[in-house]
Design a protein around this motif. Structure first.
Motif, PDB file in Angstrom:
ATOM      1  N   ILE A  36      -1.279  -4.416  21.233  1.00  0.00           N
ATOM      2  CA  ILE A  36      -2.122  -5.022  19.777  1.00  0.00           C
ATOM      3  C   ILE A  36      -2.067  -3.310  18.556  1.00  0.00           C
ATOM      4  O   ILE A  36      -1.609  -2.540  19.034  1.00  0.00           O
ATOM      5  N   TRP A  37      -1.017  -3.891  18.193  1.00  0.00           N
ATOM      6  CA  TRP A  37      -1.054  -3.040  16.840  1.00  0.00           C
ATOM      7  C   TRP A  37      -2.089  -3.275  15.590  1.00  0.00           C
ATOM      8  O   TRP A  37      -2.477  -4.259  15.113  1.00  0.00           O
ATOM      9  N   THR A  38      -2.411  -1.844  15.631  1.00  0.00           N
ATOM     10  CA  THR A  38      -3.352  -2.016  13.947  1.00  0.00           C
ATOM     11  C   THR A  38      -2.740  -0.896  12.976  1.00  0.00           C
ATOM     12  O   THR A  38      -2.198  -0.424  12.558  1.00  0.00           O
ATOM     13  N   PHE A  39      -2.780  -1.631  11.308  1.00  0.00           N
ATOM     14  CA  PHE A  39      -2.411  -1.472  10.570  1.00  0.00           C
ATOM     15  C   PHE A  39      -3.686  -1.196   9.546  1.00  0.00           C
ATOM     16  O   PHE A  39      -4.142  -2.309   9.028  1.00  0.00           O
ATOM     17  N   ARG A  40      -3.656  -0.710   9.248  1.00  0.00           N
ATOM     18  CA  ARG A  40      -4.847  -0.567   8.256  1.00  0.00           C
ATOM     19  C   ARG A  40      -5.165   0.500   6.945  1.00  0.00           C
ATOM     20  O   ARG A  40      -4.238   1.661   6.628  1.00  0.00           O
ATOM     21  N   THR A  41      -5.331  -0.101   5.765  1.00  0.00           N
ATOM     22  CA  THR A  41      -6.000   1.035   4.828  1.00  0.00           C
ATOM     23  C   THR A  41      -7.011   1.183   4.250  1.00  0.00           C
ATOM     24  O   THR A  41      -7.859   1.078   5.136  1.00  0.00           O
ATOM     25  N   ASP A  42      -7.077   2.006   3.266  1.00  0.00           N
ATOM     26  CA  ASP A  42      -8.871   1.708   2.686  1.00  0.00           C
ATOM     27  C   ASP A  42      -9.125   1.054   3.046  1.00  0.00           C
ATOM     28  O   ASP A  42     -10.773   0.616   2.460  1.00  0.00           O
ATOM     29  N   GLU A  43      -8.748  -0.958   2.401  1.00  0.00           N
ATOM     30  CA  GLU A  43      -9.372  -1.719   2.398  1.00  0.00           C
ATOM     31  C   GLU A  43      -8.946  -3.009   2.788  1.00  0.00           C
ATOM     32  O   GLU A  43      -9.732  -4.314   3.235  1.00  0.00           O
ATOM     33  N   HIS A  44      -8.019  -2.566   3.080  1.00  0.00           N
ATOM     34  CA  HIS A  44      -7.288  -3.848   4.708  1.00  0.00           C
ATOM     35  C   HIS A  44      -6.592  -3.188   6.120  1.00  0.00           C
ATOM     36  O   HIS A  44      -6.476  -1.876   6.422  1.00  0.00           O
ATOM     37  N   THR A  45      -7.502  -4.299   7.092  1.00  0.00           N
ATOM     38  CA  THR A  45      -7.229  -3.930   8.302  1.00  0.00           C
ATOM     39  C   THR A  45      -5.915  -5.583   9.334  1.00  0.00           C
ATOM     40  O   THR A  45      -7.273  -6.171   9.398  1.00  0.00           O
ATOM     41  N   ALA A 103       0.541  -1.245   0.221  1.00  0.00           N
ATOM     42  CA  ALA A 103       0.155  -0.001   0.196  1.00  0.00           C
ATOM     43  C   ALA A 103       0.679   1.210  -0.179  1.00  0.00           C
ATOM     44  O   ALA A 103       1.806   1.577   0.454  1.00  0.00           O
ATOM     45  N   GLU A 104       0.547   2.300  -0.581  1.00  0.00           N
ATOM     46  CA  GLU A 104       1.162   3.969  -1.232  1.00  0.00           C
ATOM     47  C   GLU A 104       0.872   4.846   0.934  1.00  0.00           C
ATOM     48  O   GLU A 104       1.258   5.652   0.852  1.00  0.00           O
ATOM     49  N   ILE A 105      -0.464   4.441   1.277  1.00  0.00           N
ATOM     50  CA  ILE A 105      -0.098   5.207   2.907  1.00  0.00           C
ATOM     51  C   ILE A 105      -1.115   3.662   3.816  1.00  0.00           C
ATOM     52  O   ILE A 105      -1.832   2.720   3.753  1.00  0.00           O
ATOM     53  N   VAL A 106      -0.980   4.004   5.454  1.00  0.00           N
ATOM     54  CA  VAL A 106      -0.836   3.009   6.441  1.00  0.00           C
ATOM     55  C   VAL A 106      -1.523   3.649   7.132  1.00  0.00           C
ATOM     56  O   VAL A 106       0.123   4.715   7.508  1.00  0.00           O
ATOM     57  N   HIS A 107      -2.167   3.265   8.077  1.00  0.00           N
ATOM     58  CA  HIS A 107      -2.672   4.082   9.328  1.00  0.00           C
ATOM     59  C   HIS A 107      -1.964   3.164  10.617  1.00  0.00           C
ATOM     60  O   HIS A 107      -2.502   1.435  10.431  1.00  0.00           O
ATOM     61  N   VAL A 108      -1.135   3.129  11.176  1.00  0.00           N
ATOM     62  CA  VAL A 108      -1.037   2.850  12.321  1.00  0.00           C
ATOM     63  C   VAL A 108      -0.688   3.111  13.906  1.00  0.00           C
ATOM     64  O   VAL A 108      -0.727   4.905  14.192  1.00  0.00           O
ATOM     65  N   ASP A 109      -1.189   2.254  14.813  1.00  0.00           N
ATOM     66  CA  ASP A 109      -1.633   3.116  16.091  1.00  0.00           C
ATOM     67  C   ASP A 109      -0.919   1.457  16.687  1.00  0.00           C
ATOM     68  O   ASP A 109      -1.363   0.435  16.549  1.00  0.00           O
ATOM     69  N   GLU A 110      -1.240   1.961  17.946  1.00  0.00           N
ATOM     70  CA  GLU A 110      -0.756   0.575  19.125  1.00  0.00           C
ATOM     71  C   GLU A 110      -1.617   0.994  20.302  1.00  0.00           C
ATOM     72  O   GLU A 110      -1.680   2.216  20.464  1.00  0.00           O
ATOM     73  N   GLU A 128       8.778  -5.480  11.018  1.00  0.00           N
ATOM     74  CA  GLU A 128       9.070  -7.031  10.851  1.00  0.00           C
ATOM     75  C   GLU A 128       6.854  -6.881   9.930  1.00  0.00           C
ATOM     76  O   GLU A 128       7.124  -7.563   9.294  1.00  0.00           O
ATOM     77  N   VAL A 129       5.885  -6.313   9.895  1.00  0.00           N
ATOM     78  CA  VAL A 129       5.199  -6.944   9.659  1.00  0.00           C
ATOM     79  C   VAL A 129       4.721  -5.864   8.282  1.00  0.00           C
ATOM     80  O   VAL A 129       4.403  -6.043   6.920  1.00  0.00           O
ATOM     81  N   LEU A 130       5.374  -4.158   8.297  1.00  0.00           N
ATOM     82  CA  LEU A 130       5.498  -4.266   6.710  1.00  0.00           C
ATOM     83  C   LEU A 130       7.210  -4.438   5.825  1.00  0.00           C
ATOM     84  O   LEU A 130       6.101  -4.082   4.786  1.00  0.00           O
ATOM     85  N   GLY A 131       7.954  -4.594   6.547  1.00  0.00           N
ATOM     86  CA  GLY A 131       8.506  -4.873   6.029  1.00  0.00           C
ATOM     87  C   GLY A 131       9.951  -3.728   6.041  1.00  0.00           C
ATOM     88  O   GLY A 131       9.498  -2.020   6.153  1.00  0.00           O
ATOM     89  N   GLU A 132      11.487  -3.935   5.823  1.00  0.00           N
ATOM     90  CA  GLU A 132      12.355  -3.046   6.321  1.00  0.00           C
ATOM     91  C   GLU A 132      12.585  -1.838   4.955  1.00  0.00           C
ATOM     92  O   GLU A 132      12.780  -0.895   4.660  1.00  0.00           O
ATOM     93  N   ASP A 133      11.665  -2.817   3.695  1.00  0.00           N
ATOM     94  CA  ASP A 133      11.775  -1.591   2.528  1.00  0.00           C
ATOM     95  C   ASP A 133      10.667  -1.398   1.640  1.00  0.00           C
ATOM     96  O   ASP A 133       9.882  -0.633   0.664  1.00  0.00           O
ATOM     97  N   PHE A 134       9.497  -0.976   3.296  1.00  0.00           N
ATOM     98  CA  PHE A 134       7.983  -0.880   2.837  1.00  0.00           C
ATOM     99  C   PHE A 134       8.495   1.384   2.371  1.00  0.00           C
ATOM    100  O   PHE A 134       9.310   1.993   2.997  1.00  0.00           O
ATOM    101  N   ALA A 135       7.662   1.240   0.862  1.00  0.00           N
ATOM    102  CA  ALA A 135       8.096   3.070   0.409  1.00  0.00           C
ATOM    103  C   ALA A 135       6.764   3.289   0.805  1.00  0.00           C
ATOM    104  O   ALA A 135       7.439   4.634  -0.170  1.00  0.00           O
ATOM    105  N   GLY A 136       6.023   3.532   1.374  1.00  0.00           N
ATOM    106  CA  GLY A 136       4.317   3.889   1.287  1.00  0.00           C
ATOM    107  C   GLY A 136       4.541   4.847   2.890  1.00  0.00           C
ATOM    108  O   GLY A 136       5.765   4.692   3.718  1.00  0.00           O
ATOM    109  N   THR A 137       3.507   5.668   2.894  1.00  0.00           N
ATOM    110  CA  THR A 137       3.345   6.704   4.113  1.00  0.00           C
ATOM    111  C   THR A 137       2.682   5.871   5.006  1.00  0.00           C
ATOM    112  O   THR A 137       1.965   5.945   4.779  1.00  0.00           O
ATOM    113  N   VAL A 138       3.536   6.399   5.917  1.00  0.00           N
ATOM    114  CA  VAL A 138       2.892   6.232   7.583  1.00  0.00           C
ATOM    115  C   VAL A 138       2.150   7.078   7.991  1.00  0.00           C
ATOM    116  O   VAL A 138       2.846   8.316   8.107  1.00  0.00           O
ATOM    117  N   ILE A 139       0.677   7.185   8.632  1.00  0.00           N
ATOM    118  CA  ILE A 139      -0.210   8.303   9.312  1.00  0.00           C
ATOM    119  C   ILE A 139      -0.008   7.494  10.667  1.00  0.00           C
ATOM    120  O   ILE A 139      -0.322   6.059  11.053  1.00  0.00           O
TER     121      ILE A 139
END
Length: 468
Positions: A247-256, A228-235, A271-282
């Protein structure tokens, strides 16, 4: 004279004793005040969303009349808000039509010739509780004359383990994670609706089987989020065998996706998004996020709440809060005009210069200085949404995603072990994602359990016995 002196000394001693007792009561009252203030800060702090803050009225809900029992404690009122269109329930198509007629007048007994009209009424009803269907599968065994291999025949509706079918497994998981029932209540539900005897341990094992069956789909959700290009993250906190976990949450428009971990550090998003994650984290201001990625959007809802909270106690912070609020409201209105990339870049530079000027002001109050320090620490991350149209300025999506786990946390108290963590994160992720995509959770659960049984049979090597 000596008697007078003794009398005065006795009075002084009595007064000293009363003073000491009063001081003890004052200390007890002070401790009580500090305890109550600590409890109040749980609900009245800048990190608490407005929906969870307590009402500003002094009247206790228990002192209200019965007719006011539905008054909300957060200061709002129940029902549709002013200016919002009402929502009407769409009537279903009838499965059957029954003509209801009458032969004579109930008042005078005169017979009717014919009907002068019809007053239709739709009635929706659910079927009576159905008893369980008990099927015995006589699985025939075969032995190959050529190689001696022994094979047991399979049937698509016969599970490879346990004595409960796909529907029981799906309903157990939904009862636990959708209806929030304890396992003993799940057994009551099966008994009442279907006459099925099920122990609490059996309900747990059925829920675990649903999680194992859905784990492949869980991993697919993770792969989708990683791309995904944009991921909302919170814990938020959760207990594991009484110890602190998260408990962590990673949310996009269509997936949680939910992930239960014992760490709150940057290793989890890595670990969850990967070391090479290139999107924006909100995200909010937790230090794990800038340690993981430099492409962030810090949450303005958190910032404005904190600025308002500081301004309520420190006059020196009032202009800071006004400036931030005016900037945010102004940007929201300006972005509705759909500016082009060049205008966005110019606005980004102008607003960033404004924030730099804001944090450079001299202040004397320590809480105000702390607020300005937080603004300065996120200067590169407050205005990402100005340049990127798809980026949200708040992390409300992730906070909303955490509401269900927080409610469950209050009910279950603690997860027992790694198996509990596995089930918790898997089922929650599947249900949340299916709802986002408009899919029926029950139908999807039965699908993944059934498909998993088919895959297991294809991958399982049959029992082999060789003739000596």
């Amino acid at each position: 004279m000596e008697e007078r002196i003794d009398e005065l000394e006795e009075k002084i001693a009595q007064k000293d004793k009363r003073i000491e007792e009063q001081n003890e009561r004052i200390e007890e009252q002070q401790e009580r005040i500090e305890e109550l203030e600590t409890r109040l800060r749980k609900y009245e702090n800048p990190h608490t969303p407005p929906s969870k803050r307590r009402s500003g009225t002094d009247e206790s809900p228990t002192s209200q009349d019965d007719e006011d029992d539905d008054v909300r404690t957060d200061g709002g009122t129940p029902g549709r808000k002013d200016g919002h269109n009402p929502e009407w329930r769409s009537p279903p198509d009838p499965d059957e039509e029954i003509e209801v007629t009458s032969d004579c007048c109930p008042e005078c007994g005169d017979h009717f010739d014919e009907s002068v009209g019809v007053s239709p009424r739709l009635v929706e009803e659910v079927p009576d509780p159905q008893p369980p269907e008990v099927t015995q599968y006589n699985r025939h065994r075969y032995q190959c004359d050529s190689c001696g291999t022994e094979t047991v025949a399979t049937h698509p509706d016969c599970p490879d383990e346990g004595q409960f079918g796909v529907n029981v497994i799906a309903q157990s998981a939904l009862s636990r994670y959708d209806h929030r029932l304890p396992y003993r209540k799940i057994t009551d539900r099966f008994e009442q609706l279907h006459g099925l005897e099920l122990s609490g341990a059996s309900a747990w094992h059925a829920t675990e089987r649903a999680a194992r069956a859905g784990r492949c789909e869980y991993e697919q959700i993770r792969r989708e989020i990683q791309e995904a290009e944009i991921v909302h993250v919170d814990e938020t906190g959760i207990k594991r065998d009484g110890d602190q976990a998260w408990i962590w949450t990673f949310r996009t428009d269509e997936h949680t996706l939910y992930a239960v971990r014992e760490s709150r550090g940057s290793d989890v998003p890595a670990e969850v998004l990967g070391e090479d994650f290139a999107g924006t984290v909100i995200c909010d201001g937790w230090t794990a996020y800038p340690a993981f990625s430099s492409t962030l959007q810090r949450c303005w809802a958190h910032l404005l709440r904190e600025a308002e909270d500081v301004a309520s106690d420190h006059e020196e912070a009032e202009p800071v809060y006004r400036y931030l609020k005016q900037m945010f409201v102004g940007l929201q209105s300006w972005l509705e005009t759909d500016p082009d990339p060049r205008a966005r870049a110019q606005m980004h530079r102008a607003c960033q210069d404004g924030l730099r000027s804001l944090v450079e002001r001299s202040v004397t109050d320590e809480p105000v200085a702390t607020l300005l320090g937080k603004i300065e620490g996120g200067l590169d991350h407050w205005l990402t949404f100005v340049g990127e149209p798809a980026v949200s300025p708040t992390n409300n999506a992730a906070e909303n995603a955490l509401r269900e786990p927080v409610v469950l946390r209050k009910i279950i108290g603690t997860l027992r072990n790694d198996r509990g963590m596995f089930v918790h994160e898997t089922i929650l992720s599947l249900l949340a994602t299916w709802r986002q995509q408009g899919r029926n959770p029950y139908e999807e659960l039965t699908r993944v359990v059934h498909d998993n049984e088919m895959i297991s049979r294809e991958q399982t090597v049959p029992v082999v016995e060789t003739s000596g």
